[in-house]
Design a protein around this motif. Structure first.
Motif, short mmCIF file in Angstrom:
data_model
loop_
_atom_site.label_atom_id
_atom_site.label_comp_id
_atom_site.label_asym_id
_atom_site.label_seq_id
_atom_site.Cartn_x
_atom_site.Cartn_y
_atom_site.Cartn_z
N PHE A 19 0.83 -1.20 0.00
CA PHE A 19 0.00 0.00 0.00
C PHE A 19 0.87 1.26 0.00
N VAL A 20 1.92 1.25 0.84
CA VAL A 20 2.83 2.40 0.91
C VAL A 20 3.50 2.62 -0.44
N LEU A 21 3.89 1.54 -1.10
CA LEU A 21 4.53 1.65 -2.41
C LEU A 21 3.60 2.30 -3.43
N MET A 22 2.34 1.89 -3.41
CA MET A 22 1.36 2.49 -4.33
C MET A 22 1.18 3.98 -4.04
N VAL A 23 1.15 4.34 -2.76
CA VAL A 23 0.96 5.75 -2.39
C VAL A 23 2.12 6.60 -2.87
N VAL A 24 3.37 6.14 -2.64
CA VAL A 24 4.52 6.96 -3.03
C VAL A 24 4.64 7.07 -4.55
N VAL A 25 4.24 6.03 -5.28
CA VAL A 25 4.28 6.11 -6.74
C VAL A 25 3.26 7.12 -7.24
#
Length: 298
Positions: free
Chosen positions: A172-178
């Motif tokens: 989820f964090v990866l999707m947010v930062v992208v």
């Protein structure tokens, strides 16, 4: 048809079962710390590790290197030889040396040796000998501080039990930062330092983790608003995985009272209670608990 009993006998013949004799004595001394000999071995090992790391640190000081380079080099070679012998003995006295070699401690023990040998080819790798400090993780076993052994095991089990939840959260964090990094690239653009989407993602990661190096900063009002949202999300980023691991840690602690450094001969897991008959990880029958009378009263 091969029976389970025959299969176990075959494994014993293949890997060598340390049921008695010198191998079992070495196993108890090296892998367990509930006897005076085992405790003395671990204390001595930690002293040598600290001395080795201190020697590498001192050797990096120019004035000390100029005066004691030869002595420090000889000391390092002696320590490496001792660690090499110890590593080979560890492999020799376990039933399945391949399992130990690929375990966490087995890999750390190997990494403690490689820098010295590799430094012959690449001198700059000599400083990596400081990786030996990782071997001090064994300090939790030394003085039969069972509460530390229990907490160490509980932490490992908690991380293992919560790995899927943490993986989902990190996804989820990866999707947010992208998404946020791409948005900042569109809003701020190359004129303000956001020259590409990867640069925007880098900014999003440093901002969300509350590091914020300051090498890239938004200049527009919209960009600053996005940055503010990212900073607030950073608090949640720290809180969520901490809560997940803490919950699992609490659960694991409930069943880890009265543990020892007793080790399973099959899978090399430790932390079994003194009266346990079977390994809680692989189900194999545990050997007789060997300990000192003084430790039993502790």
């Amino acid at each position: 048809m091969v029976t389970p009993s025959a299969a176990r006998n075959s494994d014993s013949e293949r890997f060598g079962k340390p049921a008695s004799g010198l191998r079992l004595k070495l196993y108890t001394i090296i892998f367990e710390a509930d006897t005076r000999a085992g405790k003395a071995f671990d204390v001595g090992l930690i002293i040598v590790i600290l001395a080795s790391v201190a020697a590498v640190v001192l050797d990096s000081v120019a004035s000390i290197h100029a005066r004691f380079a030869f002595e420090l080099k000889v000391f390092e070679l002696l320590v490496t030889a001792a660690f090499t012998i110890e590593y080979l003995v560890r492999l020799a006295c376990v039933r399945r040396p391949d399992r130990y070699a690929f375990s966490v401690f087995g890999i750390i023990d190997l990494l403690a040796l490689l820098p010295t040998y590799l430094a012959v080819l690449v001198p700059g790798l000599h400083a990596l000998i400081d990786v030996r400090v990782l071997r001090l993780l064994r300090v939790f076993r030394v003085f039969k501080l069972t509460e530390y052994v229990a907490e160490y095991g509980a932490l490992g089990q908690a991380l293992k039990a919560s790995r899927r939840k943490i993986l989902v959260f990190m996804s989820f964090v990866l999707m947010v930062v992208v998404v946020m990094g791409t948005l900042m690239y569109v809003v701020e653009g190359p004129a303000h330092g956001y020259t590409s989407i990867p640069v925007g993602v880098y900014w999003a990661i440093t901002t969300m983790t509350t590091v914020g190096f300051g090498d890239i900063a938004p200049q527009t009002g919209v960009g600053r608003m996005i940055a503010s949202v990212m900073m607030l999300l950073g608090w949640g980023t720290l809180a969520v995985p901490t809560g997940i691991v803490s919950a699992e840690f609490t659960v694991q602690r409930q069943g880890l009272r009265g543990t020892t450094t007793r080790t399973c001969h099959e899978c090399l897991s430790e932390g079994h209670s003194a009266n346990a008959r079977f390994c809680s990880d692989c189900g194999a029958r545990l050997p007789a608990y060997q300990h000192d009378a003084a430790d039993a009263r502790a």
